[in-house]
Scaffold this active site. Structure first.
Site, PDB file in Angstrom:
ATOM      1  CG  HIS A  65      12.617 -21.629  -2.938  1.00 31.13           C
ATOM      2  ND1 HIS A  65      13.224 -21.893  -1.737  1.00 31.13           N
ATOM      3  CD2 HIS A  65      11.440 -22.305  -2.920  1.00 31.13           C
ATOM      4  CE1 HIS A  65      12.463 -22.684  -1.019  1.00 31.13           C
ATOM      5  NE2 HIS A  65      11.376 -22.960  -1.705  1.00 31.13           N
ATOM      6  CD  GLU A 112      10.700 -32.404 -13.172  1.00 27.43           C
ATOM      7  OE1 GLU A 112      11.881 -32.832 -13.132  1.00 27.43           O
ATOM      8  OE2 GLU A 112       9.980 -32.470 -14.182  1.00 27.43           O
ATOM      9  CE  LYS A 113      13.518 -31.907  -1.562  1.00 30.36           C
ATOM     10  NZ  LYS A 113      12.301 -31.418  -0.889  1.00 30.36           N
TER      11      LYS A 113
END
Ligand code: PAF
Length: 282
Positions: free
Chosen positions: A37, A150-151
């Site tokens: 994050h 993109e996870k």
């Protein structure tokens, strides 16, 4: 650091930023912030004059009440993590009844089939819940740019579709997966793994890397069979799905085509913790 708890507070803040002509970056999160994050926030800080981080555990995107109640929480710790960046930030952390004043329910969306596979097929209503909260946040914060990892690659594609369908004036910025030193994709759920299970967790990414190495010479079906067999042999992991899909349309690959981009996607349970990961194959 400024903490806003209400929609009207956020609207007022946004109005001031607009009046002074500032660019605004939005980083939507569900808290339990980790370095992944913080990378999104750092990128947003480098590209915008003002950055808003939303922290809201959105109940409508959970198909499983236990998963919702087990989701890690801690606003104070999240604020401390953001403080370490040493930059002025706005945190928007509303309560559930602020975001859902009438009913805790999702809108229904048409994502052109992007939501019918993988996460969408295994988590009923998940992407309607994501769409509902992300649309609300985008309309409230009116960001110049919004940042997504993109996870959650399928989520990223769905948000792009939402923005296109609703004609929202925001640039969606995809950010690469951030991994631990042993390859495990960073996720708030990793905190729920016991030490022995945490030690097993890199198997998910390692198997995707092996799938990538095979993809040059083997068919998608053969690669998926290999992944299923590898998980079947693992004493702790339970594979939920492995899919190889077109990176843009998310349609499962039948035959590889020239000039197309593919990704492998997997979800698996380790103990009671559901992990997801994905990898670009070409
Ligand atoms: O990726 C997440 O953390 C959530 O799905 C999001 C985008 C913040 C919406 O609740």
């Amino acid at each position: 650091m400024q903490l806003l708890k209400t929609k009207s507070g956020l609207r007022n803040f946004r109005k001031e930023a607009r009046l002074s002509g500032k660019t605004v970056g939005l980083v939507p999160t569900m808290g339990a912030l980790h370095s992944g994050h913080l990378e999104l926030v750092k990128r947003a800080l480098s590209e915008n004059e003002v950055v808003i981080v939303s922290i809201f555990i959105n109940p409508t995107q959970f198909d499983n009440p236990e998963d919702l109640s087990n989701y890690p929480r801690g606003l104070e710790r999240d604020m401390e993590a953001l403080e370490t960046l040493g930059k002025p930030l706005v945190v928007f952390a509303p309560e559930v009844d602020e975001m859902y004043p009438d009913r805790v329910d999702s809108q229904r969306y048409n994502f052109d089939g992007l939501d019918q596979v993988m996460e969408g097929a295994h988590r009923t209503g998940h992407f309607d819940g994501v769409g509902t909260i992300v649309e609300a946040l985008l309309r409230l914060a009116e960001p110049t740019r919004a940042y997504f990892g993109e996870k959650d690659y399928q989520q990223l594609q769905i948000i792009r579709k939402l923005v296109e369908n609703r004609k929202l004036p925001v640039a969606i910025i995809p950010c690469p997966i951030v991994r631990e030193a042993d390859g495990l994709a960073m996720s708030s759920r990793n905190a729920r793994l016991s030490a022995p299970l945490r030690a097993q967790a890199p198997f998910l990414y390692k198997t995707l890397q092996r799938a990538k190495a095979m993809f040059g010479t083997k068919s998608a079906t053969q690669v998926k069979e290999f992944v299923r067999a590898a998980f079947a042999d693992h004493p702790e992991f339970k594979l939920e799905y492995i899919e190889i899909a077109n990176a843009d349309t998310l349609r499962p690959v039948m035959r590889k085509g020239k000039g197309k981009k593919y990704r492998a996607f997997a979800a698996a349970y380790l103990g009671g913790v559901r992990l997801i990961d994905n990898i670009a194959l070409n």
